[in-house]
Design a protein around this motif. Sequence first.
Motif, PDB file in Angstrom:
ATOM      1  N   ALA A 179     -18.837  11.149 -53.894  1.00 63.14           N
ATOM      2  CA  ALA A 179     -18.073   9.950 -54.328  1.00 63.14           C
ATOM      3  C   ALA A 179     -16.281  10.134 -54.798  1.00 63.14           C
ATOM      4  O   ALA A 179     -15.858   9.508 -54.367  1.00 63.14           O
ATOM      5  CB  ALA A 179     -18.726   9.252 -55.420  1.00 63.14           C
ATOM      6  N   SER A 180     -16.359  11.263 -55.353  1.00 65.85           N
ATOM      7  CA  SER A 180     -15.082  11.635 -55.804  1.00 65.85           C
ATOM      8  C   SER A 180     -14.241  12.238 -54.650  1.00 65.85           C
ATOM      9  O   SER A 180     -12.920  11.879 -54.511  1.00 65.85           O
ATOM     10  CB  SER A 180     -15.100  12.797 -57.079  1.00 65.85           C
ATOM     11  N   THR A 181     -14.814  12.794 -53.892  1.00 70.92           N
ATOM     12  CA  THR A 181     -14.127  13.411 -52.366  1.00 70.92           C
ATOM     13  C   THR A 181     -13.571  12.381 -51.859  1.00 70.92           C
ATOM     14  O   THR A 181     -12.568  12.344 -51.114  1.00 70.92           O
ATOM     15  CB  THR A 181     -15.353  14.423 -51.770  1.00 70.92           C
ATOM     16  N   SER A 182     -14.568  11.051 -51.841  1.00 70.96           N
ATOM     17  CA  SER A 182     -14.286   9.981 -50.947  1.00 70.96           C
ATOM     18  C   SER A 182     -12.884   9.483 -51.625  1.00 70.96           C
ATOM     19  O   SER A 182     -11.963   9.166 -50.757  1.00 70.96           O
ATOM     20  CB  SER A 182     -15.369   8.936 -50.865  1.00 70.96           C
ATOM     21  N   LEU A 183     -12.629   9.367 -52.586  1.00 67.61           N
ATOM     22  CA  LEU A 183     -11.710   8.644 -53.497  1.00 67.61           C
ATOM     23  C   LEU A 183     -10.294   9.491 -53.031  1.00 67.61           C
ATOM     24  O   LEU A 183      -9.333   9.177 -52.727  1.00 67.61           O
ATOM     25  CB  LEU A 183     -11.694   8.705 -54.828  1.00 67.61           C
ATOM     26  N   ILE A 184     -10.449  10.953 -53.314  1.00 60.53           N
ATOM     27  CA  ILE A 184      -9.435  11.792 -52.670  1.00 60.53           C
ATOM     28  C   ILE A 184      -8.993  11.521 -51.418  1.00 60.53           C
ATOM     29  O   ILE A 184      -7.938  11.615 -50.808  1.00 60.53           O
ATOM     30  CB  ILE A 184      -9.950  13.309 -52.958  1.00 60.53           C
ATOM     31  N   ALA A 185     -10.076  11.581 -50.392  1.00 59.86           N
ATOM     32  CA  ALA A 185      -9.731  11.081 -48.837  1.00 59.86           C
ATOM     33  C   ALA A 185      -8.835   9.864 -48.813  1.00 59.86           C
ATOM     34  O   ALA A 185      -8.003   9.577 -48.071  1.00 59.86           O
ATOM     35  CB  ALA A 185     -10.601  11.098 -48.097  1.00 59.86           C
ATOM     36  N   ILE A 186      -9.385   8.804 -49.487  1.00 60.96           N
ATOM     37  CA  ILE A 186      -8.743   7.344 -49.493  1.00 60.96           C
ATOM     38  C   ILE A 186      -7.296   7.494 -49.844  1.00 60.96           C
ATOM     39  O   ILE A 186      -6.209   7.142 -49.540  1.00 60.96           O
ATOM     40  CB  ILE A 186      -9.347   6.529 -50.510  1.00 60.96           C
ATOM     41  N   GLY A 187      -7.084   8.458 -51.057  1.00 53.96           N
ATOM     42  CA  GLY A 187      -5.589   8.653 -51.570  1.00 53.96           C
ATOM     43  C   GLY A 187      -4.770   9.265 -50.734  1.00 53.96           C
ATOM     44  O   GLY A 187      -3.623   9.006 -50.237  1.00 53.96           O
ATOM     45  N   GLY A 188      -5.611  10.294 -49.685  1.00 52.51           N
ATOM     46  CA  GLY A 188      -4.838  10.884 -48.829  1.00 52.51           C
ATOM     47  C   GLY A 188      -4.455  10.025 -47.502  1.00 52.51           C
ATOM     48  O   GLY A 188      -3.261  10.116 -47.159  1.00 52.51           O
ATOM     49  N   VAL A 189      -5.154   9.169 -47.180  1.00 52.31           N
ATOM     50  CA  VAL A 189      -4.930   8.298 -46.223  1.00 52.31           C
ATOM     51  C   VAL A 189      -3.872   7.268 -46.571  1.00 52.31           C
ATOM     52  O   VAL A 189      -3.011   6.973 -45.745  1.00 52.31           O
ATOM     53  CB  VAL A 189      -6.086   7.431 -45.882  1.00 52.31           C
ATOM     54  N   LEU A 190      -3.669   6.604 -47.830  1.00 50.20           N
ATOM     55  CA  LEU A 190      -2.823   5.839 -48.361  1.00 50.20           C
ATOM     56  C   LEU A 190      -1.372   6.570 -48.430  1.00 50.20           C
ATOM     57  O   LEU A 190      -0.355   6.192 -47.990  1.00 50.20           O
ATOM     58  CB  LEU A 190      -3.000   5.452 -49.610  1.00 50.20           C
ATOM     59  N   ALA A 191      -1.462   8.044 -48.500  1.00 60.11           N
ATOM     60  CA  ALA A 191      -0.240   8.712 -48.609  1.00 60.11           C
ATOM     61  C   ALA A 191       0.244   8.859 -47.094  1.00 60.11           C
ATOM     62  O   ALA A 191       1.445   8.642 -46.709  1.00 60.11           O
ATOM     63  CB  ALA A 191      -0.451  10.165 -49.099  1.00 60.11           C
ATOM     64  N   LEU A 192      -0.622   9.066 -46.283  1.00 59.86           N
ATOM     65  CA  LEU A 192      -0.290   8.890 -44.734  1.00 59.86           C
ATOM     66  C   LEU A 192       0.294   7.595 -44.309  1.00 59.86           C
ATOM     67  O   LEU A 192       1.124   7.688 -43.477  1.00 59.86           O
ATOM     68  CB  LEU A 192      -1.534   9.399 -44.012  1.00 59.86           C
ATOM     69  N   PHE A 193      -0.327   6.543 -44.700  1.00 57.29           N
ATOM     70  CA  PHE A 193       0.009   5.250 -44.473  1.00 57.29           C
ATOM     71  C   PHE A 193       1.735   5.132 -44.938  1.00 57.29           C
ATOM     72  O   PHE A 193       2.315   4.287 -43.997  1.00 57.29           O
ATOM     73  CB  PHE A 193      -0.706   4.214 -45.206  1.00 57.29           C
ATOM     74  N   ARG A 194       2.078   5.589 -45.991  1.00 55.24           N
ATOM     75  CA  ARG A 194       3.365   5.500 -46.223  1.00 55.24           C
ATOM     76  C   ARG A 194       4.200   6.499 -45.908  1.00 55.24           C
ATOM     77  O   ARG A 194       5.551   6.595 -46.191  1.00 55.24           O
ATOM     78  CB  ARG A 194       3.305   5.877 -48.104  1.00 55.24           C
ATOM     79  N   SER A 195       3.858   7.162 -44.980  1.00 57.02           N
ATOM     80  CA  SER A 195       4.696   8.405 -44.400  1.00 57.02           C
ATOM     81  C   SER A 195       4.754   8.349 -42.777  1.00 57.02           C
ATOM     82  O   SER A 195       4.953   8.985 -42.226  1.00 57.02           O
ATOM     83  CB  SER A 195       4.273   9.802 -44.775  1.00 57.02           C
ATOM     84  N   THR A 196       4.433   6.920 -42.267  1.00 60.45           N
ATOM     85  CA  THR A 196       4.338   6.901 -41.076  1.00 60.45           C
ATOM     86  C   THR A 196       5.838   7.307 -40.226  1.00 60.45           C
ATOM     87  O   THR A 196       5.681   7.767 -39.210  1.00 60.45           O
ATOM     88  CB  THR A 196       3.951   5.430 -40.405  1.00 60.45           C
ATOM     89  N   GLU A 197       6.855   6.984 -40.949  1.00 61.26           N
ATOM     90  CA  GLU A 197       8.042   7.430 -40.150  1.00 61.26           C
ATOM     91  C   GLU A 197       8.116   8.736 -39.978  1.00 61.26           C
ATOM     92  O   GLU A 197       8.726   9.449 -38.945  1.00 61.26           O
ATOM     93  CB  GLU A 197       9.210   6.921 -41.065  1.00 61.26           C
ATOM     94  N   SER A 198       7.566   9.635 -40.782  1.00 57.68           N
ATOM     95  CA  SER A 198       7.621  10.884 -40.931  1.00 57.68           C
ATOM     96  C   SER A 198       6.633  11.831 -40.139  1.00 57.68           C
ATOM     97  O   SER A 198       6.924  12.813 -39.411  1.00 57.68           O
ATOM     98  CB  SER A 198       7.591  11.788 -42.480  1.00 57.68           C
ATOM     99  N   VAL A 199       5.511  11.033 -39.965  1.00 55.45           N
ATOM    100  CA  VAL A 199       4.521  11.365 -39.103  1.00 55.45           C
ATOM    101  C   VAL A 199       4.679  11.337 -37.389  1.00 55.45           C
ATOM    102  O   VAL A 199       4.376  12.031 -36.892  1.00 55.45           O
ATOM    103  CB  VAL A 199       3.119  10.796 -39.498  1.00 55.45           C
ATOM    104  N   LEU A 200       5.508  10.184 -37.188  1.00 51.96           N
ATOM    105  CA  LEU A 200       5.493   9.741 -35.866  1.00 51.96           C
ATOM    106  C   LEU A 200       6.045  10.796 -34.925  1.00 51.96           C
ATOM    107  O   LEU A 200       5.650  11.035 -33.908  1.00 51.96           O
ATOM    108  CB  LEU A 200       6.197   8.392 -35.695  1.00 51.96           C
ATOM    109  N   PRO A 201       7.318  11.473 -35.586  1.00 50.43           N
ATOM    110  CA  PRO A 201       7.713  12.595 -34.467  1.00 50.43           C
ATOM    111  C   PRO A 201       6.643  13.840 -34.120  1.00 50.43           C
ATOM    112  O   PRO A 201       6.820  14.370 -33.297  1.00 50.43           O
ATOM    113  CB  PRO A 201       8.985  12.963 -35.448  1.00 50.43           C
ATOM    114  N   ILE A 202       5.883  13.932 -35.151  1.00 51.36           N
ATOM    115  CA  ILE A 202       4.775  14.976 -35.224  1.00 51.36           C
ATOM    116  C   ILE A 202       4.039  14.737 -33.912  1.00 51.36           C
ATOM    117  O   ILE A 202       3.646  15.494 -32.891  1.00 51.36           O
ATOM    118  CB  ILE A 202       4.040  15.310 -36.352  1.00 51.36           C
ATOM    119  N   PHE A 203       3.414  13.464 -33.777  1.00 50.14           N
ATOM    120  CA  PHE A 203       2.779  13.058 -32.724  1.00 50.14           C
ATOM    121  C   PHE A 203       3.219  13.095 -31.489  1.00 50.14           C
ATOM    122  O   PHE A 203       2.767  13.306 -30.408  1.00 50.14           O
ATOM    123  CB  PHE A 203       1.892  11.688 -33.300  1.00 50.14           C
TER     124      PHE A 203
END
Length: 219
Positions: A64-88
């Motif tokens: 359950a706690s790992t799921s919360l960490i994963a959700i936090g990581g996904v939210l961080a990714l959502f806020r960094s789409t501009e930085s991630v787009l060049p990688i993909f």
Amino acid sequence: MIFFLVAWLGYHTAVEFTSAGQNSLNKLMNQYRYRWMEEMVVRENRIVDTQILSSLMNGTAFFASTSLIAIGGVLALFRSTESVLPIFADLPFGQPPTRLALEIKVIGLAVVFVYAFFKFAWSYRLFNYMAILVGAVPVLKDGNKEEALVVARQAGAMSAVAGKHFNRGQRAFFFSLAYLGWFISAYLFIIATAGVLFVMWRRQFVSDARDAAMDHKHV
């Protein structure tokens, strides 16, 4: 995406609601949950039982706690789409995603982890309920065995339900690994989904773990 949803829902239905699913490893272990509670009735000292229950609860809380960490990581990714787009865009597989497409994929991954969290959190709560039922099982005395068995079987049923929701949460984790392939290529997404589906099917129906449970199956 359609293949992913069909694979998840199809596997869920096959394992939990069909006659073939009754032979899965999960269903076999449910029989041992009931047998565990029935054996507990004849034990005056139930320290071992409480230790096993504590281990189950700790494992569920970890996921359950790992799921919360994963959700936090996904939210961080959502806020960094501009930085991630060049990688993909630099990856050699498939077409570079647009910002909208990437955000939709990230939202979908967040939904998977939120679902997993709810399943693990509910499973943890159900194991708490099971602990109460275990505490309510009366000490075996002359003439009260049937009463003790009734409460013990209730505890076993609660354990089976808790295990069912835990399995659903863990299933979401497995499919989230396949979902990551969608960030790279639709073809890789399909291949990864098929691979995860095969691994889970194999573990439930033709694994050495299932063979071990079958060899000692309580009839």
